[in-house]
Design a protein around this motif. Structure first.
Motif, mmCIF file in Angstrom:
data_model
loop_
_atom_site.group_PDB
_atom_site.id
_atom_site.type_symbol
_atom_site.label_atom_id
_atom_site.label_comp_id
_atom_site.label_asym_id
_atom_site.label_seq_id
_atom_site.Cartn_x
_atom_site.Cartn_y
_atom_site.Cartn_z
ATOM 1 N N MET A 1 10.776 -3.619 10.645
ATOM 2 C CA MET A 1 9.728 -2.701 10.220
ATOM 3 C C MET A 1 9.853 -2.523 8.710
ATOM 4 O O MET A 1 10.914 -2.185 8.205
ATOM 5 C CB MET A 1 9.851 -1.358 10.933
ATOM 6 N N THR A 2 8.760 -2.762 7.994
ATOM 7 C CA THR A 2 8.797 -2.697 6.538
ATOM 8 C C THR A 2 8.107 -1.457 5.980
ATOM 9 O O THR A 2 8.238 -1.157 4.793
ATOM 10 C CB THR A 2 8.137 -3.943 5.920
ATOM 11 N N GLY A 3 7.380 -0.735 6.830
ATOM 12 C CA GLY A 3 6.701 0.456 6.346
ATOM 13 C C GLY A 3 6.090 1.239 7.483
ATOM 14 O O GLY A 3 5.763 0.682 8.538
ATOM 15 N N ILE A 4 5.962 2.542 7.276
ATOM 16 C CA ILE A 4 5.258 3.397 8.222
ATOM 17 C C ILE A 4 4.403 4.362 7.400
ATOM 18 O O ILE A 4 4.817 4.837 6.342
ATOM 19 C CB ILE A 4 6.227 4.153 9.153
ATOM 20 N N ASP A 5 3.185 4.593 7.869
ATOM 21 C CA ASP A 5 2.252 5.478 7.190
ATOM 22 C C ASP A 5 1.470 6.236 8.251
ATOM 23 O O ASP A 5 1.674 6.004 9.452
ATOM 24 C CB ASP A 5 1.322 4.673 6.274
ATOM 25 N N ARG B 1 7.375 1.107 -5.825
ATOM 26 C CA ARG B 1 8.237 -0.073 -5.921
ATOM 27 C C ARG B 1 8.974 -0.308 -4.598
ATOM 28 O O ARG B 1 9.063 -1.455 -4.122
ATOM 29 C CB ARG B 1 9.234 0.101 -7.069
ATOM 30 N N ALA B 2 9.475 0.751 -3.987
ATOM 31 C CA ALA B 2 10.213 0.610 -2.731
ATOM 32 C C ALA B 2 9.316 0.057 -1.629
ATOM 33 O O ALA B 2 9.731 -0.818 -0.856
ATOM 34 C CB ALA B 2 10.796 1.953 -2.316
ATOM 35 N N ARG B 3 8.080 0.551 -1.542
ATOM 36 C CA ARG B 3 7.177 0.088 -0.493
ATOM 37 C C ARG B 3 6.780 -1.365 -0.727
ATOM 38 O O ARG B 3 6.662 -2.147 0.214
ATOM 39 C CB ARG B 3 5.925 0.969 -0.411
ATOM 40 N N PHE B 4 6.563 -1.735 -1.988
ATOM 41 C CA PHE B 4 6.194 -3.122 -2.273
ATOM 42 C C PHE B 4 7.333 -4.071 -1.910
ATOM 43 O O PHE B 4 7.112 -5.098 -1.260
ATOM 44 C CB PHE B 4 5.814 -3.279 -3.743
ATOM 45 N N LEU B 5 8.544 -3.739 -2.307
ATOM 46 C CA LEU B 5 9.672 -4.641 -2.063
ATOM 47 C C LEU B 5 10.053 -4.695 -0.592
ATOM 48 O O LEU B 5 10.559 -5.712 -0.114
ATOM 49 C CB LEU B 5 10.868 -4.230 -2.919
ATOM 50 N N ALA B 6 9.819 -3.610 0.143
ATOM 51 C CA ALA B 6 10.073 -3.657 1.585
ATOM 52 C C ALA B 6 9.087 -4.599 2.262
ATOM 53 O O ALA B 6 9.443 -5.326 3.191
ATOM 54 C CB ALA B 6 9.955 -2.255 2.179
ATOM 55 N N ARG B 7 7.854 -4.608 1.793
ATOM 56 C CA ARG B 7 6.821 -5.465 2.383
ATOM 57 C C ARG B 7 6.973 -6.914 1.942
ATOM 58 O O ARG B 7 6.687 -7.840 2.692
ATOM 59 C CB ARG B 7 5.447 -4.933 1.975
ATOM 60 N N HIS B 8 7.437 -7.106 0.691
ATOM 61 C CA HIS B 8 7.592 -8.455 0.127
ATOM 62 C C HIS B 8 9.012 -8.591 -0.418
ATOM 63 O O HIS B 8 9.222 -8.548 -1.640
ATOM 64 C CB HIS B 8 6.565 -8.687 -0.979
ATOM 65 N N PRO B 9 10.000 -8.744 0.444
ATOM 66 C CA PRO B 9 11.395 -8.763 -0.024
ATOM 67 C C PRO B 9 11.698 -9.893 -0.998
ATOM 68 O O PRO B 9 12.583 -9.758 -1.838
ATOM 69 C CB PRO B 9 12.200 -8.903 1.277
ATOM 70 N N PHE C 1 0.828 -1.199 0.000
ATOM 71 C CA PHE C 1 0.000 0.000 0.000
ATOM 72 C C PHE C 1 0.862 1.248 0.000
ATOM 73 O O PHE C 1 1.919 1.288 0.619
ATOM 74 C CB PHE C 1 -0.918 0.027 1.236
ATOM 75 N N ASP C 2 0.372 2.276 -0.690
ATOM 76 C CA ASP C 2 0.996 3.581 -0.584
ATOM 77 C C ASP C 2 0.583 4.187 0.757
ATOM 78 O O ASP C 2 -0.277 3.647 1.473
ATOM 79 C CB ASP C 2 0.566 4.475 -1.744
#
Length: 251
Positions: free
Chosen positions: A190-194, A96-104, A36-37
């Protein structure tokens, strides 16, 4: 929705392929990884070789089913969300960065020429929160109105700092605040913060920690994450008191 790593993707089967034998327009469900963005926009990494991507090229309308019923004795009493929108290719580096951080693991093939990121522009959604708790949601009720760019620009640095210096806090976020098992190999990252919360991952396991208010900038993120660490330490099994160590004060 933000807590899901997978979704069922529904596209309209294209009618110009002989192997579909006149079934053009039929709903075609498939399983996809999703990220997710920061505003909640669903992000998909799709191959042009896949049927669902070929369908989207002809008709961008899609449905995404997010299932929150796992582990329930009566699954139909649990929440699920059906999102309707239009999938469009995205060249936004943040996506792309957020997707790959969540799904390495997707990094093994994300660079192949046939793979592209798609962002789903949400139009409305259907929420089933349990028996008798059903309603349609407009886009404004589901999505954030804008992306806080100060937080978006600082996200990479925040993740790097938390993963390098606050492994214990991340473990407490996952086990105390998100209720994940303390057993298991590997460390939580941690793979993302929003604005709504943060995403954690340990091997193939994911966890979501929601904030109690909207976070718009790096300083608010620092204070909020430090507060969550204090809360988790106080609530952890065997916690002797509500003391705060230097790790809490530093954020």
């Amino acid at each position: 929705m933000r807590g899901a790593g997978l979704a069922a993707l529904s596209t309209a089967l294209r009618g110009d392929d002989s192997q579909h034998d006149g079934r053009g327009g039929w709903p075609y469900p498939s399983l996809v990884q999703v990220a997710f963005d920061l505003d909640g926009t669903p992000l998909l990494l799709l191959s042009t070789l896949a049927d669902h991507t070929k369908n989207i090229a002809r008709d961008p309308r899609v449905g995404l089913l997010f299932d929150g019923t796992a582990g329930l004795a009566e699954p139909l009493s649990g929440p699920r969300l059906s999102v309707l929108g239009r999938a469009e290719r995205s060249e936004e580096p943040r996506h792309r960065a957020r997707f790959l951080a969540r799904h390495p693991g997707a990094g093994l093939y994300a660079g192949f020429a046939d793979f592209s990121l798609y962002a789903v522009s949400v139009e409305r959604a259907h929420l089933v929160a349990g028996f008798g708790r059903v309603r349609w949601l407009d886009r404004a009720e589901l999505m954030l109105p804008a992306i806080p760019m100060a937080l978006a620009e600082a996200e990479k640095a925040i993740l790097s700092h938390m993963n390098a210096d606050h492994a214990d806090a991340l473990r407490l976020y996952a086990t105390v605040l998100a209720g994940r098992s303390a057993d298991g190999a590997g460390s939580w990252t941690m793979t993302g913060i929003d604005p709504d919360g943060c995403d954690l991952r340990r091997s193939g396991e994911m966890a979501r920690v929601d904030f109690d208010h909207g976070v718009e900038n790096p300083e608010d993120a620092r204070v909020t994450l430090a507060g969550l660490a204090r809360q988790a330490r106080r609530s952890a099994p065997g916690a002797a008191d509500g003391s705060v160590d230097s790790d809490d004060r530093d954020g």
